[in-house]
Write a protein that holds these residues in place. Structure first.
Motif, short mmCIF file in Angstrom:
data_model
loop_
_atom_site.label_atom_id
_atom_site.label_comp_id
_atom_site.label_asym_id
_atom_site.label_seq_id
_atom_site.Cartn_x
_atom_site.Cartn_y
_atom_site.Cartn_z
N LEU A 1 18.26 -35.17 -2.75
CA LEU A 1 17.35 -35.43 -1.61
C LEU A 1 17.17 -34.15 -0.73
CD1 LEU A 1 17.62 -38.46 1.16
CD2 LEU A 1 17.74 -36.23 1.81
N ALA A 2 18.34 -33.29 -0.56
CA ALA A 2 18.31 -31.94 0.07
C ALA A 2 17.22 -31.30 -0.60
CB ALA A 2 19.66 -31.37 0.05
N THR A 3 17.21 -31.25 -1.99
CA THR A 3 16.40 -30.38 -2.80
C THR A 3 14.93 -30.89 -2.51
OG1 THR A 3 18.03 -29.92 -4.39
CG2 THR A 3 15.67 -29.53 -5.09
N ALA A 4 14.86 -32.04 -2.48
CA ALA A 4 13.45 -32.57 -2.18
C ALA A 4 12.59 -32.09 -0.99
CB ALA A 4 13.36 -34.12 -2.37
N VAL A 5 13.55 -32.30 0.08
CA VAL A 5 13.43 -31.74 1.52
C VAL A 5 13.06 -30.46 1.49
CG1 VAL A 5 14.15 -31.16 3.93
CG2 VAL A 5 14.77 -33.34 3.00
N GLN A 6 13.88 -29.51 0.41
CA GLN A 6 13.55 -28.11 0.52
C GLN A 6 11.94 -27.91 -0.07
OE1 GLN A 6 16.04 -26.25 -2.63
NE2 GLN A 6 16.01 -24.51 -1.46
N ASN A 7 11.97 -28.74 -1.23
CA ASN A 7 10.36 -28.44 -1.71
C ASN A 7 9.24 -28.99 -0.82
OD1 ASN A 7 11.60 -27.50 -4.20
ND2 ASN A 7 11.81 -29.65 -5.09
N MET A 8 9.55 -29.87 -0.05
CA MET A 8 8.35 -30.28 0.87
C MET A 8 8.26 -29.47 1.93
SD MET A 8 9.79 -34.45 1.34
CE MET A 8 9.90 -35.48 -0.15
N LEU A 9 9.11 -28.79 2.55
CA LEU A 9 9.15 -27.74 3.70
C LEU A 9 8.31 -26.54 2.98
CD1 LEU A 9 12.13 -28.27 6.00
CD2 LEU A 9 9.76 -29.48 6.13
N GLN A 10 8.57 -26.19 1.64
CA GLN A 10 8.11 -24.94 1.06
C GLN A 10 6.50 -25.32 0.82
OE1 GLN A 10 9.51 -24.21 -2.78
NE2 GLN A 10 8.50 -22.45 -2.99
N GLN A 11 6.24 -26.39 0.51
CA GLN A 11 4.83 -26.77 0.66
C GLN A 11 3.84 -26.43 2.01
OE1 GLN A 11 3.58 -27.67 -2.41
NE2 GLN A 11 5.73 -27.45 -2.54
N VAL A 12 4.53 -26.45 3.22
CA VAL A 12 3.94 -26.09 4.32
C VAL A 12 4.11 -24.76 4.70
CG1 VAL A 12 3.47 -28.56 5.09
CG2 VAL A 12 5.68 -27.29 5.84
N GLY A 13 4.99 -23.83 4.23
CA GLY A 13 5.26 -22.57 4.39
C GLY A 13 6.57 -22.26 5.04
N VAL A 14 7.66 -23.36 4.91
CA VAL A 14 8.74 -23.26 5.44
C VAL A 14 9.97 -22.74 4.42
CG1 VAL A 14 10.54 -24.16 6.94
CG2 VAL A 14 8.15 -24.55 7.35
N LYS A 15 10.53 -21.91 4.49
CA LYS A 15 11.50 -21.48 3.57
C LYS A 15 13.06 -22.24 3.97
CE LYS A 15 14.40 -18.07 1.30
NZ LYS A 15 14.46 -16.38 0.85
N LEU A 16 13.24 -23.07 3.22
CA LEU A 16 14.77 -23.82 3.64
C LEU A 16 15.68 -23.60 2.63
CD1 LEU A 16 15.61 -26.12 5.34
CD2 LEU A 16 15.17 -27.73 3.71
#
Length: 564
Positions: A420-435
């Motif tokens: 779940l954490a990895t999925a959140v990381q990937n979703m935010l990367q799609q909008v230009g946020v490094k998590l």
């Protein structure tokens, strides 16, 4: 409530439990009839599976062995560090729990403590308690109005030396007095408080609360006085075990069990301990655990629908101090996909949750998430642009600083929570946020990170925040260093006002409307993205009676035992 397994509030508690661990804790209402889990379970208000048995069908004697995911340091549930879920539950067995809650969430006076308890005046609101004259503390002192007064004075927020968890309800009281005789207590409220039955629950002795030092330090690594059917007979920090035995001064129904033994186990070890016949209960709420436990010998899988939610909280520091940024992150998260990750391999439906205060199976539930939680990456990008975080390809930046955030993850997390954490990381990367996902030691997850507000994103569970006034502390404005349960430290005066009005509204329909208005503002604030309501799924040893997976109901610990 506050460290691993589950956080609860006192009353029906609210401490926070690790969503990471997806555990069902002792707060589940007792056991079930056995058999396999249905392919889908749609929560109902009174769904529970606890193998209910009358006293004559339960053996006298025996031991119940339960896992504990963290050593208990602070035993005072009114103190800010005393909200660890299992600690609160144990205190319900060893102290004066004045009311029981049934499966529909209705409070009933426990006759072991109360002959009656009722509102005897409405202007001002006065509640009169008539105590069972047999009720005494373990030191022989009768339970009386001085104990009520001590809880009130220590928890009303007027003296900052008392490091309290939540003043809700106590700050509305203007007087605590003896009534017509020593067995009567009269509580007067300066302003109405609808959930008065949840106060003084559990009641603690005045001798343990009279000074700030007693309150803050007198319950560290010990319980000075008992008032319930069980006592802590032994707490072995080296062996990491806690043993409860019947209270020799107990005047109520005799407990069926001779002993309840808790043993600290890492989340990963609980399943194996159950399979090794070292414990009598284990969570089966993940694909891995369910797969190992569902066909285990001498095992029943039980399911219920308690007040239990899983969410992602946003911090309030750095870039996330900007509400527009938090709102943008909410639109960047695909909740349906995140829920599927958590639900994978578990044959019980995880219901999407559109409310921070009501569960889907509660009267008054309304989905207030609106567009705030709808997956819309284009809008997320637009709002980040408006907030000044410009996309130059890759990670966004503002004033030369990159938009880099940290997701704090417990290092004992199961695979689903890691995914779940990895999925959140990937979703935010799609909008230009490094998590960046930061794994932290499980024993420090709450104490050093969540409780301190040291996170940008984090996920845990809130359990048993019932009645709804128990949710107020999660969203109320911090006072100085005391954040109550609002670890994000995000709030508004409007939300505070709506929650306080709701808690003071005696009409349930009007109160529900106010709570829903507050919830809509919480969504708009970008405080927390609710994910799902989590059913309780546990494996228990066959024959365990009156214990297992519950709803809103209290565990009647004197009835728990082994079926004849």
């Amino acid at each position: 409530m506050r460290t691993p397994p589950a956080a609860r509030r006192t009353g029906r508690a609210a401490a926070a439990a690790l969503a990471v661990l997806l555990t069902a804790t002792a707060c589940s209402s007792a056991g079930g009839s056995g058999g396999d889990v249905a392919k889908t379970v749609s929560p109902t208000v009174d769904a529970e599976d606890n193998n209910p048995q009358p006293p004559e069908n339960v053996k006298d004697g025996g031991e119940l062995r339960l896992p504990l995911q963290q050593w208990i340091t602070q035993w005072n549930p009114y103190q800010v560090d005393g909200r660890y879920g299992d600690a609160v539950e144990i205190m319900y067995y060893t102290e004066a729990k004045l009311f029981r809650v049934d499966a529909k969430g209705v409070f009933h006076p426990d006759p072991s403590y109360l002959v009656s308890a009722e509102v005897t005046s409405t202007s001002p609101q006065v509640v009169t308690y008539k105590l069972n004259p047999k009720a005494v503390w373990s030191d022989g002192t009768p339970i009386g109005y001085r104990d009520f007064a001590a809880v009130w004075k220590s928890s009303n927020g007027k003296d900052p030396a008392y490091n309290i968890a939540d003043p809700s309800g106590y700050e509305q009281i203007s007087a605590v007095e003896q009534g017509a005789d020593p067995s009567e207590v009269k509580i007067t409220f300066a302003e109405p408080y609808a959930d008065w039955q949840n106060l003084f629950n559990p009641l603690l002795p005045a001798s343990g609360l009279s000074t700030p030092q007693d309150f803050n330090e007198g319950w560290v690594e010990k319980t000075p006085v008992f008032g319930g059917p069980f006592v802590v007979a032994n707490a072995d920090k080296t062996a990491q075990t806690i043993t409860l035995t019947p209270n020799p001064r107990w005047w109520g129904p005799k407990p069926k069990l001779d002993r309840i033994t808790y043993r600290v186990l890492d989340a990963a070890a609980i399943t194996q301990a159950f399979l090794n016949n070292e414990t009598d209960l284990a969570t089966a709420g993940t694909a891995a655990a369910y797969g190992q436990l569902k066909d285990a010998p001498d095992t029943a899988i039980r399911t219920g629908t308690p007040w239990d939610e899983v969410h992602i909280s946003f911090g309030g520091n750095g870039a996330l101090a900007d509400q527009r940024v938090r709102q943008a992150l909410g639109r960047a998260l695909d909740r349906a996909s995140l829920i599927k990750i958590a639900n994978k391999g578990v044959p019980v439906e995880f219901k999407p949750l559109g409310n921070h205060l009501f569960m889907t199976n509660q009267n008054g539930y309304r989905d207030n998430s609106g567009d705030w939680a709808s997956y819309d990456p284009a809008t997320a990008k637009k709002w980040l642009d408006e907030a000044g975080w410009k996309d130059a390809g890759g990670t966004r930046s503002k004033d030369g600083q990159p938009l880099e955030l940290h997701y704090v993850l417990n290092d004992a997390s199961n695979q689903a929570q890691t995914d779940l954490a990895t999925a959140v990381q990937n979703m935010l990367q799609q909008v230009g946020v490094k998590l960046t996902v930061d794994k932290v030691p499980s024993k420090e997850y709450f104490t050093k990170y969540v409780n301190q507000g040291k996170f940008d994103l984090a996920s845990w569970r809130n359990t048993d925040s019932f009645p709804l006034s128990q949710t107020v502390a999660i969203y109320r404005a911090p006072q100085g260093d005391n954040v109550f349960g609002n670890y994000s430290k995000l709030s508004t005066p409007e939300i505070d006002t709506l929650l306080r009005k709701a808690a003071a509204t005696l009409d349930p329909a009007q109160a529900a409307e106010l709570y829903n208005q507050a919830d809509a503002r919480i969504w708009e604030l970008g405080h927390t993205v609710e994910l799902y309501q989590r059913p309780s799924i546990v494996a228990v040893r066959k024959g365990l009676a009156n214990y297992g997976a519950g709803s809103l109901a209290s565990i009647v610990i004197t009835s728990v035992g082994w079926q004849k």
